[in-house]
Each structure stands twice: as structure tokens, then as C-alpha cells.
Design a protein around this motif. Sequence first.
Motif, PDB file in Angstrom:
ATOM      1  N   ILE A   1      45.248  43.582  30.263  1.00  0.00           N
ATOM      2  CA  ILE A   1      45.527  44.844  29.993  1.00  0.00           C
ATOM      3  C   ILE A   1      44.376  44.354  28.413  1.00  0.00           C
ATOM      4  CG2 ILE A   1      46.565  46.375  28.881  1.00  0.00           C
ATOM      5  CD1 ILE A   1      49.220  45.437  30.976  1.00  0.00           C
ATOM      6  N   PRO A   2      44.935  44.156  27.499  1.00  0.00           N
ATOM      7  CA  PRO A   2      43.467  44.186  26.704  1.00  0.00           C
ATOM      8  C   PRO A   2      42.405  43.448  26.979  1.00  0.00           C
ATOM      9  CG  PRO A   2      46.009  42.314  25.567  1.00  0.00           C
ATOM     10  CD  PRO A   2      45.484  42.595  27.379  1.00  0.00           C
ATOM     11  N   LEU A   3      41.636  43.113  27.584  1.00  0.00           N
ATOM     12  CA  LEU A   3      40.463  42.718  28.206  1.00  0.00           C
ATOM     13  C   LEU A   3      39.837  44.260  28.821  1.00  0.00           C
ATOM     14  CD1 LEU A   3      37.727  41.246  28.703  1.00  0.00           C
ATOM     15  CD2 LEU A   3      39.353  40.260  31.152  1.00  0.00           C
ATOM     16  N   THR A   4      40.915  44.654  29.683  1.00  0.00           N
ATOM     17  CA  THR A   4      40.108  45.936  30.720  1.00  0.00           C
ATOM     18  C   THR A   4      40.451  47.409  29.948  1.00  0.00           C
ATOM     19  OG1 THR A   4      41.585  44.965  32.269  1.00  0.00           O
ATOM     20  CG2 THR A   4      41.427  47.562  32.676  1.00  0.00           C
ATOM     21  N   ALA A   5      41.165  47.686  28.441  1.00  0.00           N
ATOM     22  CA  ALA A   5      41.263  48.392  28.066  1.00  0.00           C
ATOM     23  C   ALA A   5      40.153  49.112  27.083  1.00  0.00           C
ATOM     24  CB  ALA A   5      42.670  48.583  26.788  1.00  0.00           C
ATOM     25  N   LEU A   6      39.444  47.343  26.497  1.00  0.00           N
ATOM     26  CA  LEU A   6      38.301  47.311  26.261  1.00  0.00           C
ATOM     27  C   LEU A   6      37.072  47.680  26.984  1.00  0.00           C
ATOM     28  CD1 LEU A   6      38.279  46.113  23.050  1.00  0.00           C
ATOM     29  CD2 LEU A   6      37.222  43.707  23.982  1.00  0.00           C
ATOM     30  N   THR A   7      37.380  47.271  28.211  1.00  0.00           N
ATOM     31  CA  THR A   7      36.314  48.054  28.962  1.00  0.00           C
ATOM     32  C   THR A   7      36.211  48.836  29.153  1.00  0.00           C
ATOM     33  OG1 THR A   7      36.255  45.656  29.819  1.00  0.00           O
ATOM     34  CG2 THR A   7      35.290  46.783  31.548  1.00  0.00           C
TER      35      THR A   7
ATOM     36  N   ALA B   1      34.702  50.903  26.546  1.00  0.00           N
ATOM     37  CA  ALA B   1      33.227  50.761  25.860  1.00  0.00           C
ATOM     38  C   ALA B   1      32.940  51.753  26.916  1.00  0.00           C
ATOM     39  CB  ALA B   1      32.781  49.424  26.468  1.00  0.00           C
TER      40      ALA B   1
END
Lengths: 264, 264
Positions: A132-138, A141
Motif C-alpha cells: 500500500i505505501p509503495l502504491t501510494a508513492l506510485t 508520483a
Amino acid sequence: MLHKLKNFVTTGLLLAFFVYLIFGAVIFHALESPAEEKMRIEFWEFKRNLSRRWQNMLTQEELQGMLDLLFKAQSWGLHPDSTEEKSSRKRWGMDGALGFSGALLTTIGYGHFAPVTNAGKAFCVAYATLGIPLTALTVSAIAERMRNFSRFLAKKISEKRPQWNRQTVERSCNAGRVVVGMVVFFVIPTWMVHIVEDWTYGDSFYFVFITLSSVGFGDYVTGERIDREYSVNLVFYRVFILLWTGFGMAFLGMVFTMMSKALK
Amino acid sequence: MLHKLKNFVTTGLLLAFFVYLIFGAVIFHALESPAEEKMRIEFWEFKRNLSRRWQNMLTQEELQGMLDLLFKAQSWGLHPDSTEEKSSRKRWGMDGALGFSGALLTTIGYGHFAPVTNAGKAFCVAYATLGIPLTALTVSAIAERMRNFSRFLAKKISEKRPQWNRQTVERSCNAGRVVVGMVVFFVIPTWMVHIVEDWTYGDSFYFVFITLSSVGFGDYVTGERIDREYSVNLVFYRVFILLWTGFGMAFLGMVFTMMSKALK
């Protein structure tokens, strides 16, 4: 002093939230409750007729066991038409599993199906904690790229037309971004799923909104119809939906942030 | 130059996201697919047995019509046990409608039920358009209060113990906030719903995580059991769940933001 003011604002927000929550509940209750009542009465009548008709060949326990199994099958997404020869699409085939992972990582969580094994649930929690943090970052961006593009455009226009008021140009570019975003992420996808899924325009728009806001009820999900053939290449369609979801969430998140700031 | 670097980072993020997505799909497929296969076979066998047993009194069309109605009843949340005398809880009663509104505004969207009328769907979109930014603002105000409290604490401790390294005190307070948050928002609620809903500890924790992350599959929802009586006062329980959801989302959102920054 500032601290007290902030506490005051938080209390005000909480109050506004609760009032708004109760307001919504009253309206939803008024709108949906009659349809529910109708279905309940229909189901009970059906059950009564069934036991009357088959009272000599089916005990109450057998009937209950039958209903239990059927309800369980439905909760597994089996279509009533489904037979070994004419089977419905698998939920946990690779395409379904991809859709599930995507809905989990974006916190859309359609939830028309979810893992049932303990290993599946445990993996789900671990997978989402990092994902979820990885996706939020994507997604953020992507949102930043969108913001930068509109700034870049404003700068280019200001250079070409220095006589125009710079602030007006910037505001126009921002407004243009919202209008273009609405067309690209709402109007076109609504029309597309209306055609492909054969939902009404209203239902299609509802699906688009419920997905991009990351609510994801799961009452409408693309590529899941088993009662008709799809007229499009399903791989292309799935990739389109995936890209649309990511970019559309970035766009709607941006609009919600703008609205939050305006509410403030 | 910076622009190009940012594009590079975005591309990298997108790639990482897709790799992670496919990885998840492979695991979910492997874990869940066998259980699905079992259910499908069971359902088809049941259907075959049913038509064989009643071939003289039930046409194929009648059987199909029966299954259609039963599946529809299930999708309306009617329990197989449900009769006029022993009815299941209404979805769109005022308490259900409140839960629905809360799940919509927080974008949890459990989706074990959703509006079916056109007016309900239209209101849903309008209501969420204003309500989601309002709720986001409320949740982030709560998160800010939590951050401020830990800063306030660090300041007080530094004043009382000036000989301690200030940065260490601040870091300890931040770490303490995460530990206290884990206990208050994860450990205690997991134990509570384990008791009240009679779910296993594993399922209870899974529910807690899926709710606070705003994924919300709807496979586990509190206060919805119809096969047993609740031993607690349901009004208190609902208020507890509501407060926990709001504050817990603020907490987990804060943790996810910290993780996003670390990933960056």
C-alpha cells in the motif's frame, strides 16, 4: 492559543462529520429500505411455497441444508447457470488474482471475493503492509507529473504570450487540467464500460466514481460478466482498466485534495 | 535535469509496482485456487443430484428460476435460515444505513451491500463527492493531533531532563507513539472483536487490518452476525467501532506515510 484554535477546528470538523454521516444514513435508509423489504417478502414466500410443495419428499432440515449450500456457492461467486460444461470464470485464476492484488494495493478492495484460507489472509496482510505505501508513492508520483505538466504548459504559454496576465494563465491551465481530467478519466471510461459491460450510463458512471474514489463496493466490477460474451479483446481491456485506475485515482485524489483545501 | 530524474523515478516506481502486483497474483492464485475448485465441484454435483432426484416434478427451467431467486436473495444479504418469524437484521435499517455511510465516507466501502435503486446510486455519488474530502480533512486533523501530542511530550521531557539528548528523546517519543498506537488500534480491537464476534484471533486481526487500511472487503464486518446473539450492548459497541475506525485510520495512514517516505 494556536493549539486551542486547532483543537476547536478539530472539534468542529468532527461535529460536521457526524452531522453529515447521520444525514446520509437518513437518506440511504429512505431510498433503499423499500426495495429491501420487497426482496425479503419475496424470499420468505418462496421458502414457504417450497416446503408446502415438497413437504412429503423434503424435510425442513434437508431444505435448510440445500439453502445453506446454495448460499455458500453464491458467496463463492458461482452463477446459478454454472455447470461443469458451462462454467463461470474462475475468481482465483491468474487474471482474477491480478485484479484482486490490484484492488488490494490501491485499497479499492472490491471485496466481491476475498481470500478464505488462513495462509491467504496472512499473506494478504503482509503483502498490503509493504504494497500500500509503495502504491501510494506510485500514485502520488503520477499526480505530481500531472501537476508539473500543467505548470510546464502555463510557463510555455506565458513565454509565448508575455502580454497575458501570468496568474490568469496559470489558473486557466489548472482549470483546464480538471476539465481534461474529467473527460479522460470520467466521460470516456463511462462511455467505454457502458458499451463493453452493457451497463446503463448511470450505472457505468457510478462504477467509475466508486472505483476511482477507492471505495470499491464490488457491486459493479469490469470483466466479470458470465452471462454474455465480451466483444473486446479482454487482455487489452484489462490493461486499459488497470492504467485508467492508477491514473484516474491520482486525478480524483488531486481533486479531493483541492476540495479539502477549499473546505478548510 | 531534475525533471528527467523525476521521470526516471516515476518509471522505476511503476515497474516496481507491476512486479509486486504480479508477484502477489501468483501467490494468491496458488493459495486460494484449490479451495475454489473444491467449492465449484461441490456445487455442480449438488445441481446434478437435484435435477436427478426431482426430474419428474421440476423442469430444468423451474430449477434455474429457483436458483436465480435464491442467489438474488443471498446477494440481498438474506440468511438461509431467515423467515418472517426469525428475520435477519435489515441492511437498510437506520443502523445499517449509518454503517454504510461511514464505510462510504472513509472509502472503506465494505460492499457486502450497496444501493440498488438509481436514486440511491445517484445520491451515493453526490454524497461522497463532498463527504470524502470532509472526512479526509477530519482524519488528517486527528492525525495531526496525534503528531502534536508526541511532540508536546518530547518537549516536556526535554524540559524536565535537559541533560538527555533532545533528538534521542524525540525519536523515542515517535517510536513510543507507534508502539502505543499498535496496542490501542490493533492489539486491543483484535482481542475485542475476537470476543464479541467469536472470530478466531487471526480472522479478527485480518478484519482490523483490512478495515483500517480502508481496503474493506466486506467478508468480515462487525455487528452483522445473525446466527448468534450479541453479548454486548450494540449501541456502545457500534460507537466504539466508529471511533476506533476514525482514529485507527489516522494512525495507520500515518504509519503508511512514514513507510512511503522510507521507501523513497
